[in-house]
Design an enzyme around this catalytic site. Structure first.
Site, PDB file in Angstrom:
ATOM      1  N   HIS A 253       0.880  -1.171   0.000  1.00 20.32           N
ATOM      2  CA  HIS A 253       0.000   0.000   0.000  1.00 20.32           C
ATOM      3  C   HIS A 253       0.920   1.225   0.000  1.00 20.32           C
ATOM      4  CE1 HIS A 253      -2.436  -2.880   2.470  1.00 20.32           C
ATOM      5  NE2 HIS A 253      -3.482  -2.327   1.906  1.00 20.32           N
TER       6      HIS A 253
ATOM      7  N   ASP B 133       2.241   2.072   3.371  1.00 20.01           N
ATOM      8  CA  ASP B 133       3.210   1.147   4.003  1.00 20.01           C
ATOM      9  C   ASP B 133       4.630   1.611   3.733  1.00 20.01           C
ATOM     10  OD1 ASP B 133       0.983  -0.570   4.279  1.00 20.01           O
ATOM     11  OD2 ASP B 133       1.541  -1.721   2.491  1.00 20.01           O
TER      12      ASP B 133
HETATM   13  C1  XLS Z   1      -7.348  -6.728   4.564  1.00 22.79           C
HETATM   14  C2  XLS Z   1      -6.955  -6.936   3.177  1.00 22.79           C
HETATM   15  C3  XLS Z   1      -5.815  -6.058   2.713  1.00 22.79           C
HETATM   16  C4  XLS Z   1      -5.746  -6.072   1.212  1.00 22.79           C
HETATM   17  C5  XLS Z   1      -5.013  -4.929   0.629  1.00 22.79           C
HETATM   18  O1  XLS Z   1      -8.054  -7.508   5.175  1.00 22.79           O
HETATM   19  O2  XLS Z   1      -6.640  -8.280   3.002  1.00 22.79           O
HETATM   20  O3  XLS Z   1      -4.631  -6.494   3.296  1.00 22.79           O
HETATM   21  O4  XLS Z   1      -5.192  -7.242   0.731  1.00 22.79           O
HETATM   22  O5  XLS Z   1      -5.567  -3.716   0.975  1.00 22.79           O
END
Ligand code: XLS
Ligand code: NI
Ligand code: NI
Length: 436
Positions: free
Chosen positions: A101, A104
């Site tokens: 993301h 991140d």
């Molecule tokens: C959260 C989601 C997230 C997505 C990406 O539960 O799995 O990690 O994969 O935003």
């Protein structure tokens, strides 16, 4: 550059007999299975948020995990060190891909312009590390769910201002994904849903979500981003109800708003179970409807009702999952992203390796088992046989639209009670077990 995992050397394939915990027993990247290498089939990706940013916090307490790359009072220095640690980890583990993301990799600043400047700086460094190591970006995404502005959603927020903020974030996230050569871009509707119907205009929220996605499609075309867009279904958590609750609801949404041509799905195992399905059901639904894109490979806990995001460890499940994926043609742009984090008590850096090595091995076993099942046509013969009545006579006349209710009634009046056949579930379960 500092070394953040000094005790760990390159992880290698040592075969099923190896007792070395820092070696693969089953994942042999160059081994050819059904005409492609294991690396080409599985397209493993490490996820940045869980592996490097999750420090063990839960609802009842803060982080337990201390990392050298997190040891600074300057958030940009942390971002730099974490990125270096991440590429050291990807390389030592031997994965081809990563996922992130925006938030991140670079911390949010006081305003969007400054935040984007920070992102640009880190993205430049990431581009260089990708070129140096050969590790590629499987997909990028935006975090439009953590900041307080998104408390009532991003695209489905009642405020047009928040909608605009989300759009601006997505715009930038698509740009940096393109810059890093991402094979895809994920939309996960973290808070796209509602906590209570008492304050919610459902129709308007869904219309707005579709508008946001249409704008993303337009922008993608405008800047020439060639990656695949994915939606990642999840039924609940953090909200009580999320609109993208499962593959079926995403499919209906994409159809209604004429977006099917531009999106596929990113199926997460743990989200499937939260939706009251199982991982393989969601995969099979996607294959049946031509929308399987990528996979967030993790697992939940049968006794806990939330997204525990654990590493996959069930050969039975990975065998059937890989069987469905292979029969669906395998991955093209997508792959297996380990959307999983080590447990709160797994505080050592080496635990990150154990989690990923186990997950890669369990999918490698699944791949090999599934390939054998395909070669032997084991399940396929049984399924073909079960539906063989549709290949001629009455079945083919129904499938080809040659008959209606009148003809079918006449058929039954003339032929009487239809013949039944056993579903053979136990036999087939035994057969599948023979491949595990
Ligand atoms: C959260 C989601 C997230 C997505 C990406 O539960 O799995 O990690 O994969 O935003
Ligand atoms: Ni996910
Ligand atoms: Ni999840």
């Amino acid at each position: 550059m500092a070394e953040y995992f000094p005790g760990v050397k390159q992880i290698r394939y040592e075969g099923p007999g190896s007792k070395n915990p820092l070696a693969f027993r089953h994942y042999n990247s160059d081994e050819v299975v059904l005409g492609k290498t294991m690396a080409e089939h599985l397209r493993f990706a490490v996820c940045y948020w869980h592996t490097f940013k999750n420090l063990g916090a839960d609802q009842f307490g803060g982080g337990t995990i201390i990392r050298d790359y997190n040891d600074s009072s300057d958030p940009m220095e942390i971002a730099d060190m974490t990125l270096e640690a991440a590429f050291e980890f990807f390389t030592k583990l031997g994965v081809g891909f990563w996922c992130f993301h925006d938030r991140d990799i670079a911390p949010e600043a006081d305003d969007l312009a400054e935040t984007n400047k920070r992102l640009d700086k880190i993205v430049q460094k990431a581009g260089k590390l990708q070129a140096d190591t050969g590790v590629k970006l499987l997909w990028g995404t935006t975090n439009a769910f953590s900041h307080r502005r998104f408390m009532a959603g991003a695209g489905t927020n009642p405020s047009p201002g928040v909608f605009a903020y989300a759009a601006s974030q997505i715009k930038k996230a698509i740009e940096i994904t393109k810059e890093l050569g991402g094979a895809g871009y994920v939309f996960w509707g973290g808070r796209e849903g509602y906590d209570t119907l008492l304050n919610t205009d459902m129709k308007r929220e869904l219309d707005h979500m579709a508008l946001l996605l249409q704008m993303a499609v337009d922008y993608k075309k405008k800047i020439g981003f060639k990656g695949q867009f994915y939606i990642e279904p999840k039924p609940k958590e953090p909200t009580k109800h999320q609109y993208d609750s499962d593959a079926g609801s995403c499919y209906a949404f994409l159809q209604k708003y004429d977006l099917l041509g531009d999106f596929k799905l990113n199926i997460e195992a743990n989200h499937a179970t939260l939706a009251g399905h199982d991982f393989c059901h969601e995969l099979a639904f996607c294959v049946a409807n031509g929308i399987l894109g990528s996979v967030d490979a993790n697992r939940g806990d049968m006794l806990l009702g939330w997204d525990t995001d654990q590493f996959p460890n069930n050969v039975y499940e990975t065998t059937l999952a890989m069987y469905i994926i292979l029969k669906g043609g395998g991955f093209t742009t997508g792959g297996l992203n380990f959307d999983a984090h080590v447990r709160r008590q797994s505080i050592d850096p080496v635990d990150l390796f154990h989690g990923h090595i186990g997950a890669m091995d369990v999918f490698a076993r699944g791949l090999k088992n599934a390939a054998k099942m395909i070669e032997d046509k084991a399940l396929r013969n049984a399924v073909d046989q079960r539906y063989s009545g549709w290949n001629q006579g009455l079945g083919s006349r129904i499938e080809n639209g040659k008959v209606g209710f009148d003809e079918l009634e006449t058929y039954i009046l003339e032929n009487g009670e239809p013949e039944l056949q056993s579903g053979r579930q136990e036999l087939l379960e035994n057969l599948l077990n023979d491949y595990i």
